[in-house]
Design a protein around this motif. Structure first.
Motif, PDB file in Angstrom:
ATOM      1  N   SER A 129       0.827  -1.204   0.000  1.00 51.50           N
ATOM      2  CA  SER A 129       0.000   0.000   0.000  1.00 51.50           C
ATOM      3  C   SER A 129       0.866   1.260   0.000  1.00 51.50           C
ATOM      4  CB  SER A 129      -0.905   0.007   1.237  1.00 51.50           C
ATOM      5  OG  SER A 129      -0.149   0.240   2.419  1.00 51.50           O
ATOM      6  N   LYS A 130       0.237   2.401  -0.153  1.00 52.27           N
ATOM      7  CA  LYS A 130       0.964   3.667  -0.149  1.00 52.27           C
ATOM      8  C   LYS A 130       1.514   4.002   1.239  1.00 52.27           C
ATOM      9  CE  LYS A 130      -1.615   5.709  -4.016  1.00 52.27           C
ATOM     10  NZ  LYS A 130      -2.503   6.827  -4.456  1.00 52.27           N
ATOM     11  N   LYS A 131       0.923   3.429   2.275  1.00 49.19           N
ATOM     12  CA  LYS A 131       1.348   3.733   3.649  1.00 49.19           C
ATOM     13  C   LYS A 131       2.342   2.704   4.184  1.00 49.19           C
ATOM     14  CE  LYS A 131      -2.384   1.183   5.972  1.00 49.19           C
ATOM     15  NZ  LYS A 131      -3.484   1.251   6.954  1.00 49.19           N
ATOM     16  N   ASP A 134       4.879   3.649   6.838  1.00 49.67           N
ATOM     17  CA  ASP A 134       4.376   4.316   8.030  1.00 49.67           C
ATOM     18  C   ASP A 134       4.954   3.643   9.276  1.00 49.67           C
ATOM     19  OD1 ASP A 134       1.917   6.173   9.078  1.00 49.67           O
ATOM     20  OD2 ASP A 134       2.158   4.398  10.334  1.00 49.67           O
ATOM     21  N   ASN A 137       1.742   1.986  11.385  1.00 45.66           N
ATOM     22  CA  ASN A 137       0.793   1.086  10.729  1.00 45.66           C
ATOM     23  C   ASN A 137       1.291   0.545   9.394  1.00 45.66           C
ATOM     24  OD1 ASN A 137      -1.388   1.301  12.702  1.00 45.66           O
ATOM     25  ND2 ASN A 137      -1.576   3.426  11.999  1.00 45.66           N
ATOM     26  N   GLY A 138       2.584   0.684   9.135  1.00 46.12           N
ATOM     27  CA  GLY A 138       3.168   0.165   7.905  1.00 46.12           C
ATOM     28  C   GLY A 138       3.525  -1.311   8.012  1.00 46.12           C
TER      29      GLY A 138
END
Length: 256
Positions: A129-131, A134, A137-138
């Motif tokens: 995902s794009k996150k 993070d 939460n990555g």
């Protein structure tokens, strides 16, 4: 054996010894005798998801491993293998075509199967995902980075063909930290240039990148912090690796 147990050893790895097999005076050859990868004391020491039953919860034999105040299925650990053959009784494929099979437990209920499949897919979704970088939460929320690095270095050094996407790619879920750990190491018969198929790697050689392009790992390399941590681990261990190689070569020379 030496690399996995002495250098890149933040996780348990099986030990192996060479044995000569002689039966009734007849020599049958030299074999490798090794520990089995499974959940248990002295091996992958985690609470098994197989014990997630009402009876064992009531008896106190299945407890709150992640200390979230609830005894539930998330407190159970398990061992998986990425195996492209998909010939196991319990297996599934992720959206990114990672072929996942259950190794321990070897008998899986529908509840366990659905839970594990959902968690593995959720982890993969976050990774891609794009996150994904993070800090909270990555991808590190789902994967244990230290074990990934040690597993990767071990298998990339060996240029282990199987470790890219094919088979013997073991991972386990530790309910204590709620993460997927890479390893233990297994099956290096197609490592160190011992690959008889032209076009896969340079025939008879062990050069270039291989495991780095595998599912999940390739995406992790897009995280600059992961790359830096990988380099730091290598810088920390490369001198010891050279010393190990030299000492083993000298030992073999002395034996002969």
């Amino acid at each position: 054996r030496d690399l996995g147990n002495e250098l890149f050893n933040t996780e348990w790895n099986p030990h192996f010894v060479s044995v000569d097999v002689i039966i009734n005076g007849e020599y049958f050859g030299n074999y490798i005798w090794g520990e089995k990868i499974n959940i248990g004391k002295g091996r992958i020491d985690i609470q098994s998801i197989e014990d997630f039953t009402e009876e064992k919860i009531q008896s106190g034999k299945f407890v709150d491993q992640n200390q979230d105040g609830v005894v539930d299925i998330k407190d159970g650990g398990y061992i998986l293998e990425l195996d492209a053959r998909m010939d196991a009784e319990y297996c599934f494929q992720t959206a990114c075509l990672a072929s996942v099979t259950f190794k321990d437990p070897d008998v899986v209920t529908d509840t366990v199967y659905n839970y594990v499949q959902s968690f593995v897919q959720e982890a993969e979704n976050v990774l891609y995902s794009k996150k994904f970088i993070d800090p909270k939460n990555g991808w590190r929320k789902y994967y244990d980075e230290t074990s990934v690095i040690d597993w990767y270095l071990m298998n990339e050094i060996a240029n282990n063909r199987d470790a890219k996407d094919f088979s013997s790619i073991y991972k386990y879920y530790n309910p204590v930290d709620g993460k997927i750990h890479f390893g233990p190491n297994w099956d290096f018969d197609l490592g160190y240039g011992n690959d008889g198929e032209k076009g896969v790697m340079e025939y008879g050689k062990s050069i270039g990148w291989w495991v780095r392009d595998g599912v999940w790992v390739a995406k992790m390399f897009e995280d600059s912090a992961f790359f830096s941590n990988m380099k730091a681990r290598w810088d920390d261990k490369k001198s010891a690796l050279n010393e190990m190689i030299n000492s083993r070569l000298q030992m073999l020379a002395d034996e002969n």
